[in-house]
Scaffold this motif. Structure first.
Motif, mmCIF file in Angstrom:
data_model
loop_
_atom_site.group_PDB
_atom_site.id
_atom_site.type_symbol
_atom_site.label_atom_id
_atom_site.label_comp_id
_atom_site.label_asym_id
_atom_site.label_seq_id
_atom_site.Cartn_x
_atom_site.Cartn_y
_atom_site.Cartn_z
ATOM 1 N N LYS A 216 0.876 -1.186 0.000
ATOM 2 C CA LYS A 216 0.000 0.000 0.000
ATOM 3 C C LYS A 216 0.906 1.226 0.000
ATOM 4 N N MET A 217 0.502 2.236 -0.766
ATOM 5 C CA MET A 217 1.289 3.459 -0.877
ATOM 6 C C MET A 217 0.671 4.507 0.055
ATOM 7 N N ILE A 218 1.441 5.013 1.004
ATOM 8 C CA ILE A 218 0.884 6.019 1.926
ATOM 9 C C ILE A 218 1.723 7.307 1.853
ATOM 10 N N ALA A 219 1.048 8.459 1.924
ATOM 11 C CA ALA A 219 1.767 9.726 1.708
ATOM 12 C C ALA A 219 1.285 10.832 2.643
ATOM 13 N N HIS A 220 2.211 11.722 2.967
ATOM 14 C CA HIS A 220 1.874 12.917 3.750
ATOM 15 C C HIS A 220 1.308 13.961 2.773
ATOM 16 N N VAL A 254 6.278 4.223 2.089
ATOM 17 C CA VAL A 254 5.975 5.362 2.955
ATOM 18 C C VAL A 254 6.577 6.660 2.392
ATOM 19 N N ALA A 255 5.701 7.566 1.944
ATOM 20 C CA ALA A 255 6.176 8.837 1.376
ATOM 21 C C ALA A 255 6.057 9.965 2.395
ATOM 22 N N THR A 256 7.034 9.982 3.294
ATOM 23 C CA THR A 256 7.218 11.128 4.193
ATOM 24 C C THR A 256 8.652 11.053 4.691
ATOM 25 N N GLU A 257 9.018 11.926 5.625
ATOM 26 C CA GLU A 257 10.401 11.937 6.124
ATOM 27 C C GLU A 257 10.717 10.586 6.768
ATOM 28 N N MET A 264 7.016 3.859 13.442
ATOM 29 C CA MET A 264 6.068 3.032 12.689
ATOM 30 C C MET A 264 6.395 1.544 12.874
ATOM 31 N N GLN A 265 7.688 1.232 12.791
ATOM 32 C CA GLN A 265 8.109 -0.171 12.942
ATOM 33 C C GLN A 265 7.887 -0.643 14.375
ATOM 34 N N LEU A 273 8.163 -2.090 5.844
ATOM 35 C CA LEU A 273 8.071 -0.663 5.500
ATOM 36 C C LEU A 273 9.175 -0.300 4.515
ATOM 37 N N ILE A 274 8.776 0.325 3.425
ATOM 38 C CA ILE A 274 9.765 0.710 2.403
ATOM 39 C C ILE A 274 9.692 2.229 2.222
ATOM 40 N N PRO A 275 10.820 2.951 2.455
ATOM 41 C CA PRO A 275 10.751 4.408 2.258
ATOM 42 C C PRO A 275 10.585 4.761 0.782
ATOM 43 N N ALA A 276 9.778 5.768 0.490
ATOM 44 C CA ALA A 276 9.581 6.198 -0.904
ATOM 45 C C ALA A 276 10.875 6.804 -1.439
ATOM 46 N N PRO A 277 11.237 6.488 -2.702
ATOM 47 C CA PRO A 277 12.505 6.987 -3.262
ATOM 48 C C PRO A 277 12.425 8.450 -3.699
ATOM 49 N N VAL A 278 13.606 9.082 -3.715
ATOM 50 C CA VAL A 278 13.683 10.502 -4.072
ATOM 51 C C VAL A 278 14.380 10.690 -5.421
ATOM 52 N N ASN A 279 14.253 11.896 -5.990
ATOM 53 C CA ASN A 279 14.851 12.201 -7.295
ATOM 54 C C ASN A 279 16.373 12.086 -7.286
#
Ligand code: 13P
Ligand code: SF4
Length: 334
Positions: A216-220, A254-257, A264-265, A273-279
């Motif tokens: 599941k994709m979750i975002a701030h 997880v798309a936040t800091e 969370m863990q 939990l997988i952190p969302a990747p950045v540019n």
């Protein structure tokens, strides 16, 4: 140099000198706990703080939770392990307490995008509008606002305003656009953004989702519209933690800091939990807030020991800023 700036500079220099003298071998956990007791202090920490800071804090939470706790703290000293606007909000709500921030330079790109003077002149173009300000703003900006909100209660706060009342929303254009979409309003948006939440890469995120189709994709809501569009859940840091805890899925992007992953863990130990990747390619392949990460255990220790740097707010501004914050807390509690 104005007196506030001169005072801040002197405080920073003092703490800077003291830091050099502090042995790195010191048992910071033991010393911080000892000083906390000795000085009747509490440590309030945001979810984006380093794990060791979250571990030693008396309360860890999102902006709304932290303000609610700050308003009722009985201890003599509040050490705010977060960023400047958070410590300032604590001081506005509980002015008789000494509020300390381990590093006065811990700012916020959103707060910096909007000065009190610029907001005041912007308002002149919209004389019929009320101003709703996201809590990530200075006391001066809040003093020019009718209502404050956080990411936890933004929809509820906007819903409390009559539909025909026009609104200026500052300073986060992404949160503002999201609330416009959710509520069908047409708020005038200030052009500010969070550098941390604007760093996510849509292409890499889509590729990651294809690798983990069960996640599941979750975002701030400070994230950009194209990221929010593909999210299964959008919410504040506390909301995201609750979602992961209660949702049946096993895996979450997880798309936040990235600091949030620690709590969370802890709260959902069986979830992946997988952190969302950045540019930009960086070492953690995630998004980190450089301001939040300015706080360290050494600075926390020094701050408690010397009761510096202290966050203060001009009394006239504090009284003005308190009105929209208290309105928010009242509406939130309903
Ligand atoms: P929360 O109130 O959701 O914790 O957000 C604070 C913040 O600064 C997000 O970047
Ligand atoms: Fe500000 Fe963004 Fe850091 Fe939150 S993550 S404190 S909004 S710069």
């Amino acid at each position: 140099m104005n007196t506030d700036l001169a005072k801040a500079k002197a405080q920073l220099e003092e703490v800077g000198y003291l830091a050099i003298e502090t042995p790195k071998t010191l048992d910071f956990v033991k010393e911080i706990n000892r000083l906390k007791k000795e000085k009747n202090a509490v440590i309030l920490a945001h979810y984006y703080q380093e794990p060791e800071i979250q571990d030693i804090a008396d309360y860890v939470g999102d902006s709304l939770g932290l303000s609610q706790v700050a308003a009722t703290v009985e201890a003599d000293i509040i050490v705010f392990a977060g960023v400047h606007f958070m410590a300032e909000t604590a001081k506005i709500l509980n002015p008789i307490k000494k509020v300390l921030l381990p590093d006065l330079k811990a700012g916020c790109s959103l707060a910096e995008s909007c000065s009190a003077e610029d907001l005041a002149s912007f308002k002149l173009d919209y004389p019929k509008h009320v101003v709703v300000t996201y809590v990530n703003a200075s006391a001066g900006v809040k003093a020019h606002s009718d209502l404050v909100c956080t990411s936890s209660n933004a929809e509820k706060i906007i819903a409390s305003i009559p539909k025909d009342q026009p609104i200026i929303f500052a300073p986060d254009k992404n949160l503002g656009a999201y609330i416009n979409k959710q509520t069908g309003r047409d708020m005038v948006l200030w052009d500010g953004a969070c550098v941390v939440h604007e760093a996510f890469s849509l292409d890499k995120l889509v590729a990651l989702h294809l690798e983990h189709p069960d996640a599941k994709m979750i975002a701030h809501p400070e994230s950009e519209g194209h990221i929010l569009k593909i999210a299964d859940y959008i919410g504040s840091t506390s909301g995201m933690i609750d979602y992961v805890k209660t949702n049946k899925s096993k895996k979450f992007i997880v798309a936040t800091e990235a600091g949030i992953l620690f709590k969370m863990q802890q709260e959902a130990p069986d979830k992946i939990l997988i952190p969302a990747p950045v540019n930009e390619d960086n070492t953690c392949a995630c998004s980190e807030c450089g301001y939040m990460k300015m706080n360290t255990m050494q600075k926390l220790y020094l701050c408690l020991k010397h009761e510096l740097p202290e966050v203060t707010v001009d009394e006239d501004i504090r009284k003005q800023a308190l009105i929209p914050i208290e309105r928010m807390l009242e509406i939130s509690a309903k």
